[in-house]
Design a protein around this motif. Sequence first.
Motif, PDB file in Angstrom:
ATOM      1  N   GLU A 173     -15.829   7.535   2.330  1.00 30.27           N
ATOM      2  CA  GLU A 173     -15.704   8.313   1.086  1.00 30.27           C
ATOM      3  C   GLU A 173     -14.291   8.896   0.946  1.00 30.27           C
ATOM      4  O   GLU A 173     -13.711   8.897  -0.140  1.00 30.27           O
ATOM      5  N   ILE A 174     -13.757   9.374   2.082  1.00 37.45           N
ATOM      6  CA  ILE A 174     -12.401   9.957   2.044  1.00 37.45           C
ATOM      7  C   ILE A 174     -11.388   8.894   1.608  1.00 37.45           C
ATOM      8  O   ILE A 174     -10.511   9.137   0.782  1.00 37.45           O
ATOM      9  N   TRP A 175     -11.536   7.703   2.167  1.00 39.25           N
ATOM     10  CA  TRP A 175     -10.606   6.621   1.800  1.00 39.25           C
ATOM     11  C   TRP A 175     -10.727   6.302   0.309  1.00 39.25           C
ATOM     12  O   TRP A 175      -9.735   6.105  -0.374  1.00 39.25           O
ATOM     13  N   LYS A 176     -11.950   6.258  -0.161  1.00 36.45           N
ATOM     14  CA  LYS A 176     -12.173   5.909  -1.557  1.00 36.45           C
ATOM     15  C   LYS A 176     -11.568   6.972  -2.469  1.00 36.45           C
ATOM     16  O   LYS A 176     -10.824   6.673  -3.405  1.00 36.45           O
ATOM     17  N   LYS A 177     -11.883   8.226  -2.121  1.00 33.11           N
ATOM     18  CA  LYS A 177     -11.420   9.338  -2.950  1.00 33.11           C
ATOM     19  C   LYS A 177      -9.887   9.402  -3.002  1.00 33.11           C
ATOM     20  O   LYS A 177      -9.303   9.704  -4.038  1.00 33.11           O
ATOM     21  N   SER A 178      -9.253   9.126  -1.871  1.00 35.67           N
ATOM     22  CA  SER A 178      -7.789   9.232  -1.883  1.00 35.67           C
ATOM     23  C   SER A 178      -7.119   7.903  -2.255  1.00 35.67           C
ATOM     24  O   SER A 178      -5.890   7.794  -2.189  1.00 35.67           O
ATOM     25  N   GLY A 179      -7.910   6.918  -2.635  1.00 32.71           N
ATOM     26  CA  GLY A 179      -7.335   5.654  -3.128  1.00 32.71           C
ATOM     27  C   GLY A 179      -6.641   4.846  -2.059  1.00 32.71           C
ATOM     28  O   GLY A 179      -5.637   4.179  -2.339  1.00 32.71           O
ATOM     29  N   ILE A 180      -7.135   4.897  -0.824  1.00 36.12           N
ATOM     30  CA  ILE A 180      -6.446   4.132   0.230  1.00 36.12           C
ATOM     31  C   ILE A 180      -7.366   3.143   0.947  1.00 36.12           C
ATOM     32  O   ILE A 180      -7.060   2.699   2.055  1.00 36.12           O
ATOM     33  N   GLU A 181      -8.486   2.797   0.320  1.00 35.28           N
ATOM     34  CA  GLU A 181      -9.333   1.760   0.943  1.00 35.28           C
ATOM     35  C   GLU A 181      -8.520   0.480   1.032  1.00 35.28           C
ATOM     36  O   GLU A 181      -7.979   0.010   0.018  1.00 35.28           O
ATOM     37  N   PRO A 182      -8.427  -0.120   2.195  1.00 40.03           N
ATOM     38  CA  PRO A 182      -7.602  -1.322   2.295  1.00 40.03           C
ATOM     39  C   PRO A 182      -8.251  -2.520   1.607  1.00 40.03           C
ATOM     40  O   PRO A 182      -9.428  -2.783   1.775  1.00 40.03           O
ATOM     41  N   ARG A 183      -7.465  -3.214   0.816  1.00 41.89           N
ATOM     42  CA  ARG A 183      -7.949  -4.434   0.148  1.00 41.89           C
ATOM     43  C   ARG A 183      -7.550  -5.591   1.066  1.00 41.89           C
ATOM     44  O   ARG A 183      -7.838  -5.543   2.228  1.00 41.89           O
ATOM     45  N   GLY A 184      -6.897  -6.631   0.578  1.00 44.00           N
ATOM     46  CA  GLY A 184      -6.480  -7.694   1.494  1.00 44.00           C
ATOM     47  C   GLY A 184      -5.343  -7.222   2.400  1.00 44.00           C
ATOM     48  O   GLY A 184      -4.504  -6.417   1.992  1.00 44.00           O
ATOM     49  N   VAL A 185      -5.315  -7.727   3.642  1.00 41.08           N
ATOM     50  CA  VAL A 185      -4.249  -7.371   4.583  1.00 41.08           C
ATOM     51  C   VAL A 185      -2.896  -7.776   4.007  1.00 41.08           C
ATOM     52  O   VAL A 185      -1.960  -6.969   3.939  1.00 41.08           O
ATOM     53  N   ASP A 186      -2.802  -9.031   3.559  1.00 42.73           N
ATOM     54  CA  ASP A 186      -1.512  -9.497   3.027  1.00 42.73           C
ATOM     55  C   ASP A 186      -1.120  -8.701   1.785  1.00 42.73           C
ATOM     56  O   ASP A 186       0.040  -8.394   1.564  1.00 42.73           O
ATOM     57  N   ARG A 187      -2.106  -8.369   0.983  1.00 41.49           N
ATOM     58  CA  ARG A 187      -1.819  -7.645  -0.254  1.00 41.49           C
ATOM     59  C   ARG A 187      -1.166  -6.292   0.029  1.00 41.49           C
ATOM     60  O   ARG A 187      -0.194  -5.911  -0.625  1.00 41.49           O
ATOM     61  N   GLU A 188      -1.714  -5.560   1.020  1.00 41.19           N
ATOM     62  CA  GLU A 188      -1.154  -4.224   1.298  1.00 41.19           C
ATOM     63  C   GLU A 188       0.279  -4.339   1.805  1.00 41.19           C
ATOM     64  O   GLU A 188       1.143  -3.536   1.443  1.00 41.19           O
ATOM     65  N   VAL A 189       0.523  -5.335   2.651  1.00 42.35           N
ATOM     66  CA  VAL A 189       1.873  -5.485   3.207  1.00 42.35           C
ATOM     67  C   VAL A 189       2.855  -5.891   2.100  1.00 42.35           C
ATOM     68  O   VAL A 189       3.947  -5.322   1.978  1.00 42.35           O
ATOM     69  N   VAL A 190       2.445  -6.842   1.273  1.00 42.13           N
ATOM     70  CA  VAL A 190       3.326  -7.282   0.178  1.00 42.13           C
ATOM     71  C   VAL A 190       3.590  -6.111  -0.764  1.00 42.13           C
ATOM     72  O   VAL A 190       4.725  -5.865  -1.190  1.00 42.13           O
ATOM     73  N   GLU A 191       2.532  -5.348  -1.061  1.00 43.97           N
ATOM     74  CA  GLU A 191       2.720  -4.220  -1.984  1.00 43.97           C
ATOM     75  C   GLU A 191       3.665  -3.167  -1.378  1.00 43.97           C
ATOM     76  O   GLU A 191       4.467  -2.561  -2.094  1.00 43.97           O
ATOM     77  N   MET A 192       3.593  -2.999  -0.053  1.00 50.79           N
ATOM     78  CA  MET A 192       4.505  -2.047   0.602  1.00 50.79           C
ATOM     79  C   MET A 192       5.951  -2.511   0.410  1.00 50.79           C
ATOM     80  O   MET A 192       6.831  -1.708   0.090  1.00 50.79           O
ATOM     81  N   MET A 193       6.181  -3.814   0.591  1.00 46.21           N
ATOM     82  CA  MET A 193       7.533  -4.342   0.420  1.00 46.21           C
ATOM     83  C   MET A 193       7.981  -4.197  -1.037  1.00 46.21           C
ATOM     84  O   MET A 193       9.133  -3.864  -1.314  1.00 46.21           O
ATOM     85  N   HIS A 194       7.054  -4.437  -1.967  1.00 47.00           N
ATOM     86  CA  HIS A 194       7.377  -4.320  -3.384  1.00 47.00           C
ATOM     87  C   HIS A 194       7.721  -2.871  -3.747  1.00 47.00           C
ATOM     88  O   HIS A 194       8.764  -2.581  -4.327  1.00 47.00           O
ATOM     89  N   ARG A 195       6.853  -1.970  -3.354  1.00 43.64           N
ATOM     90  CA  ARG A 195       7.074  -0.568  -3.742  1.00 43.64           C
ATOM     91  C   ARG A 195       8.393  -0.017  -3.230  1.00 43.64           C
ATOM     92  O   ARG A 195       8.949   0.915  -3.800  1.00 43.64           O
ATOM     93  N   THR A 196       8.857  -0.565  -2.075  1.00 42.85           N
ATOM     94  CA  THR A 196      10.067  -0.021  -1.470  1.00 42.85           C
ATOM     95  C   THR A 196      11.318  -0.787  -1.892  1.00 42.85           C
ATOM     96  O   THR A 196      12.400  -0.531  -1.391  1.00 42.85           O
ATOM     97  N   HIS A 197      11.162  -1.732  -2.795  1.00 46.94           N
ATOM     98  CA  HIS A 197      12.316  -2.420  -3.372  1.00 46.94           C
ATOM     99  C   HIS A 197      13.067  -1.428  -4.275  1.00 46.94           C
ATOM    100  O   HIS A 197      12.473  -0.463  -4.755  1.00 46.94           O
ATOM    101  N   ILE A 198      14.351  -1.665  -4.497  1.00 50.76           N
ATOM    102  CA  ILE A 198      15.126  -0.771  -5.369  1.00 50.76           C
ATOM    103  C   ILE A 198      14.425  -0.600  -6.719  1.00 50.76           C
ATOM    104  O   ILE A 198      13.999  -1.578  -7.337  1.00 50.76           O
ATOM    105  N   GLY A 199      14.296   0.658  -7.087  1.00 61.13           N
ATOM    106  CA  GLY A 199      13.817   0.955  -8.433  1.00 61.13           C
ATOM    107  C   GLY A 199      12.321   0.836  -8.645  1.00 61.13           C
ATOM    108  O   GLY A 199      11.888   0.617  -9.770  1.00 61.13           O
ATOM    109  N   VAL A 200      11.512   0.923  -7.593  1.00 63.29           N
ATOM    110  CA  VAL A 200      10.062   0.887  -7.811  1.00 63.29           C
ATOM    111  C   VAL A 200       9.482   2.272  -7.505  1.00 63.29           C
ATOM    112  O   VAL A 200       9.710   3.219  -8.262  1.00 63.29           O
TER     113      VAL A 200
END
Length: 646
Positions: A173-200
């Motif tokens: 429930e805590i994960w759900k409420k705080s929006g951090i339930e992990p989806r696909g493994v590759d997806r989370e890693v790719v999204e981390m790289m995306h978010r930390t790109h310049i200007g995201v």
Amino acid sequence: MTDELLNKTVDPAAKEMLKYAYDNNISTMFSRVEEMKRCPIGAEGRCCKNCSMGPCRFTGKDYDKKVGICGATLSTVAARNLGRAIAGGASAHSDHGRDLALTLKAVAKGEAPGYEIKDEQKLYNIAEIMGVETNGRDLKDIALDVANRALEDFGRQEGIIYYVSRAPKRRQEIWKKSGIEPRGVDREVVEMMHRTHIGVDQDAENILRHVLRTSLSDGWGGSMLATDISDILFGTPKAVSSTMNLGVLKEDEVNLVIHGHEPTLSEMIATVADDPELIDYAKSKGAKGINLTGICCTAIEVLMRQGVPVVGNFLQQELAILTGAVDAMVVDIQCIIQALGKLVETNHTELITTSPKAKIPGATHIPFDEHNAPEIAKQIIMKAIDNFPNRNGTRIPKINSPIVAGFSHEYINYMLGGKYRASFRPLNDAIVDGRIQGVVGVVGCNNPRVTHDKSHNYLVKELISRDYLVAQTGCGAIACSKYGLLTPEAMEHAGEGLRSICEALGIPPVLHLGSCVDNSRVLTILTQVVHEGGLGDDISDLPAAGIAPEWMSEKALSIGTYFVASGLYVLFGVGSPVGGSSEVTKIISNGWEKLIGGKLEFEPDMDKILEKTIDHIQKKRKALGIHEKKERVLFDMEARRALEIE
Ligand code: NFS
């Protein structure tokens, strides 16, 4: 200078080899760490090199008020740097998990000769968790579905990974409420790289929230899958005894050292090494036999399942080669340092790389393929045998220690209750009545910036003497086992309460749970303790904590963070990679504690780590109302009657 160098380890075997290195002017990690001064800007996360307008360095007076060329603040930069490091760590564990899922798939399809499903029960358990039908089905069909579902978890685009359902309900429930339930493994890693790109993503708190999610995709995803599939394919570990340290190398046998992380090849080498034909071949070259040993986590995988002795931990890989007795070192992935390639130029050791993902200049490459594993394993062993006559003097320190390893979650369950009433009840009861004050994981790497093995040993001894049960994995477990702390005899260092429990249950006060991906076993154990009842309804309620005193890798950061995201208090030694930003430091400690109940801190002082760990656990005991020592009262008939009357 020699003294200074020798004081960089507490391990007498390592000291012997360092003395040899010094006398012969050979550089090692222990000496290079002095030559390579730390960059204080990078070390504290105060440098952004995510685009080529920079690197932007936050230096000088009021550095924390500066902004980069794009306007990025120090907190954004430090959070991004941590995010990228954790994406690196999570992907290392997870790519390892993916390879195991692919191996399971090949086994299920009958395409991987030499491998089999060793633990059918574990396969059924995992199938049930993943919702795979098992009734009346062929084992291989079940294995194929499990492998495919595991692979789905890597590429999943929608929904959440299967193992989220294994966590305590409140945690989910805590994960759900705080929006951090992990989806696909590759997806989370790719999204981390995306978010930390310049200007995201430019909001430190938001970036760090995704850091939690990424780490969860490792802990409850890639790493847990790696552990489970290894158990299915190679067997779930049970207590096993072996030996540890450079003295396990043999003067008169062919020494083959396996180094890296995945068990797929090392298990096959361990199986094939007993082949009488190969032993005869070794004898034909003047050796008495074949001595298989290992370094780092791949060694732990075969230690846990086959009792293969371990040469040492991360900082000992060069030292092993310097003994002159390693005829071949075969490596796969992770924690294999590039210096080995250079070192073997002047030493007789044959360095063999096997993964297409990890080649090293100076090494011979023999590509590993699980579809043809026994043949490749044989080829590697032959290379080691062929190199035996090329030795040019050996110097093996005559130092090793006994160890008991193999404490999988299943085995602990069995130890606690016996085959027919396996249960965590005795452990929970001991925690409630205070004989065990709490459970602490002391895990992670070595780092030449701090004295090799010292902090691991110090903390573990202090903790068990105060009745804290310790669980260990990875290089931390190797560190303590070199000093006899992972044997039943370590009981002499344990406090009275812990000792009484360990004696009654027949477990040592320090439990070896496996390699670094096996930290996922700790998550399973903590969850089972919650489910057993009496200690709250979430991992964050438990009197427990985690420490990585000598960490150095991105993987360690990912592990620490997934424990935090699972509700634990985690302390790292050495130094803080976000120390330059007070805001990020606050978010990952107090901020995360409010959000998800766990917190992450970096503290180089071991006494402070000890104090903070104990304070935290005592606070948790108080919150549970179990902080006061209750004498265990044995009721006689009279007392019972009195109770009934009331
Ligand atoms: Ni873990 Fe295993 Fe050791 Fe650190 Fe490296 S071997 S995965 S990262 S150094 S504990």
